[in-house]
Design an enzyme around this catalytic site. Structure first.
Site, mmCIF file in Angstrom:
data_model
loop_
_atom_site.group_PDB
_atom_site.id
_atom_site.type_symbol
_atom_site.label_atom_id
_atom_site.label_comp_id
_atom_site.label_asym_id
_atom_site.label_seq_id
_atom_site.Cartn_x
_atom_site.Cartn_y
_atom_site.Cartn_z
ATOM 1 N N ASP A 179 91.093 120.443 38.406
ATOM 2 C CA ASP A 179 90.206 119.966 39.459
ATOM 3 C C ASP A 179 90.960 118.964 40.330
ATOM 4 O O ASP A 179 91.564 118.010 39.810
ATOM 5 C CB ASP A 179 88.969 119.306 38.846
ATOM 6 C CG ASP A 179 87.959 118.903 39.901
ATOM 7 O OD1 ASP A 179 87.182 119.767 40.335
ATOM 8 O OD2 ASP A 179 87.962 117.719 40.307
ATOM 9 N N ASN A 187 87.954 116.175 52.584
ATOM 10 C CA ASN A 187 87.060 116.853 53.528
ATOM 11 C C ASN A 187 86.379 115.868 54.471
ATOM 12 O O ASN A 187 86.268 116.121 55.671
ATOM 13 C CB ASN A 187 85.995 117.647 52.759
ATOM 14 C CG ASN A 187 86.521 118.957 52.217
ATOM 15 O OD1 ASN A 187 87.424 119.565 52.792
ATOM 16 N ND2 ASN A 187 85.964 119.411 51.102
ATOM 17 N N ASP A 196 90.575 123.114 53.526
ATOM 18 C CA ASP A 196 90.916 124.508 53.224
ATOM 19 C C ASP A 196 92.427 124.698 53.142
ATOM 20 O O ASP A 196 92.938 125.424 52.285
ATOM 21 C CB ASP A 196 90.337 125.442 54.286
ATOM 22 C CG ASP A 196 88.820 125.560 54.193
ATOM 23 O OD1 ASP A 196 88.248 125.089 53.191
ATOM 24 O OD2 ASP A 196 88.213 126.121 55.130
ATOM 25 N N GLU A 222 86.847 122.992 44.467
ATOM 26 C CA GLU A 222 88.235 122.553 44.335
ATOM 27 C C GLU A 222 88.752 122.721 42.907
ATOM 28 O O GLU A 222 89.725 122.084 42.507
ATOM 29 C CB GLU A 222 88.370 121.090 44.765
ATOM 30 C CG GLU A 222 87.604 120.092 43.933
ATOM 31 C CD GLU A 222 86.187 119.834 44.426
ATOM 32 O OE1 GLU A 222 85.643 118.757 44.128
ATOM 33 O OE2 GLU A 222 85.617 120.718 45.123
#
Length: 310
Positions: A179, A187, A196, A222
């Protein structure tokens, strides 16, 4: 599936020249398509004069099915459009259209090949466009749109198969759950397009560190997952540390900003731990990942087998 006409096309010339004909046949590609078993929909193009099929890591087409031998069968190109199927001394035999293959079987378009307990392949002579279309449909179903690696559906299918095989043959199997740390901040600060980009580049970094037979999948958001056959807990922990280090060292250029990210990893393996189901294995990896987050992130936590108290 669409079929394309390869008949000759009459071309009418202008006043300067006579009418003439041009033949425009499409190239034909021989394929094996998985109809049942693991990797349903997978298209294997037969590009070599001899293609081996089996569980062996060096097989041209590697299929994981409990009844498949390491070197089970092979497809031989006799001429441009002529192929034959031969058994390679497999334990459970090779079947074409429900008939056992003794010496060899001349393959015809649409023939069904059965090997192992649940694997059925279809032999197909398709033109290049059809073969490409079939491959794209398979990729669309089992690969993540953003990163190009496998998706959670494919991971579930492979984990079920690999888990069963590992338990039956007492072979090690490892699962790493990863993770990205504080990814929401990426973000929120740089935007989802930048996020992305980071996900794609992290997936590429991990993909360069694993073996061809390992499965790398996007587990969700993620989170990533790596499934490693014939890998015990110690080797999986070493791989996890290599991934952690390379992800932390990689840089991501977002417009004029250079960004680095870190990853937390939970690692489990059998038979080091005796999980009863694939879901139990995933749950244990998730617990180890949670411990890595609680320990300060950017670290690898290995789930050790629970010892029974006397």
């Amino acid at each position: 599936m669409a079929h394309f006409n390869s008949e000759e096309v009459t071309v009418i010339a202008g006043p300067a020249g006579p009418a003439h004909k041009e033949s425009s046949p499409r190239n034909r590609t021989a394929c094996l398509i998985v109809l049942s078993g693991n990797n349903v929909g997978q298209v294997y193009q037969l590009e070599r004069d001899q293609v081996s099929i089996g569980r062996d890591v060096n097989a041209d087409i590697q299929l994981m099915d409990a009844g498949i031998s390491r070197r089970h069968a092979r497809v031989v190109r006799e001429s441009s459009d002529n192929f034959s199927l031969a058994d390679d001394g497999s334990r459970n035999g090779t079947f074409a259209n429900n008939q056992p293959v003794e010496a060899h079987h001349e393959l015809k378009d649409g023939d069904k090949i059965q090997i192992g307990v649940m694997t059925i392949l279809k032999f197909s002579l398709a033109d290049d466009l059809e073969a490409d279309y079939a491959q794209k449909m398979y990729d669309a179903a089992l690969r993540d749109d953003l990163t190009g690696i496998f998706n959670r559906r494919y991971l579930g299918e492979r984990l079920t198969s690999e888990f069963s095989f590992s338990r039956r043959h007492t072979r090690p199997l490892a699962l790493l759950l990863l993770d990205l740390d504080h990814f929401k901040t990426v973000n929120d600060t740089y935007g989802h397009l930048a996020g992305d980009q980071v996900l794609r580049e992290v997936a590429e970094t991990i993909g360069q560190l694993i073996r061809a037979e390992d499965v790398l999948a996007r587990y969700g958001g993620e989170e990533f997952c790596v499934l490693c056959r014939d890998t015990n807990l110690m080797r999986a922990s070493i791989l996890g540390e290599r991934i952690r280090h390379h992800v932390a060292e990689a840089t991501h250029t977002l417009s004029e900003t250079v960004l680095t990210v870190t990853v937390s990893i939970g690692v489990v393996a059998i038979p080091d731990d005796n999980f009863e189901t694939p879901d139990a294995m995933v749950h244990a990896a998730d617990e180890a990942l949670y411990q890595a987050k609680a320990a300060g992130r950017n670290c690898v936590i290995t789930r050790r087998p629970r010892r029974s108290t006397p």
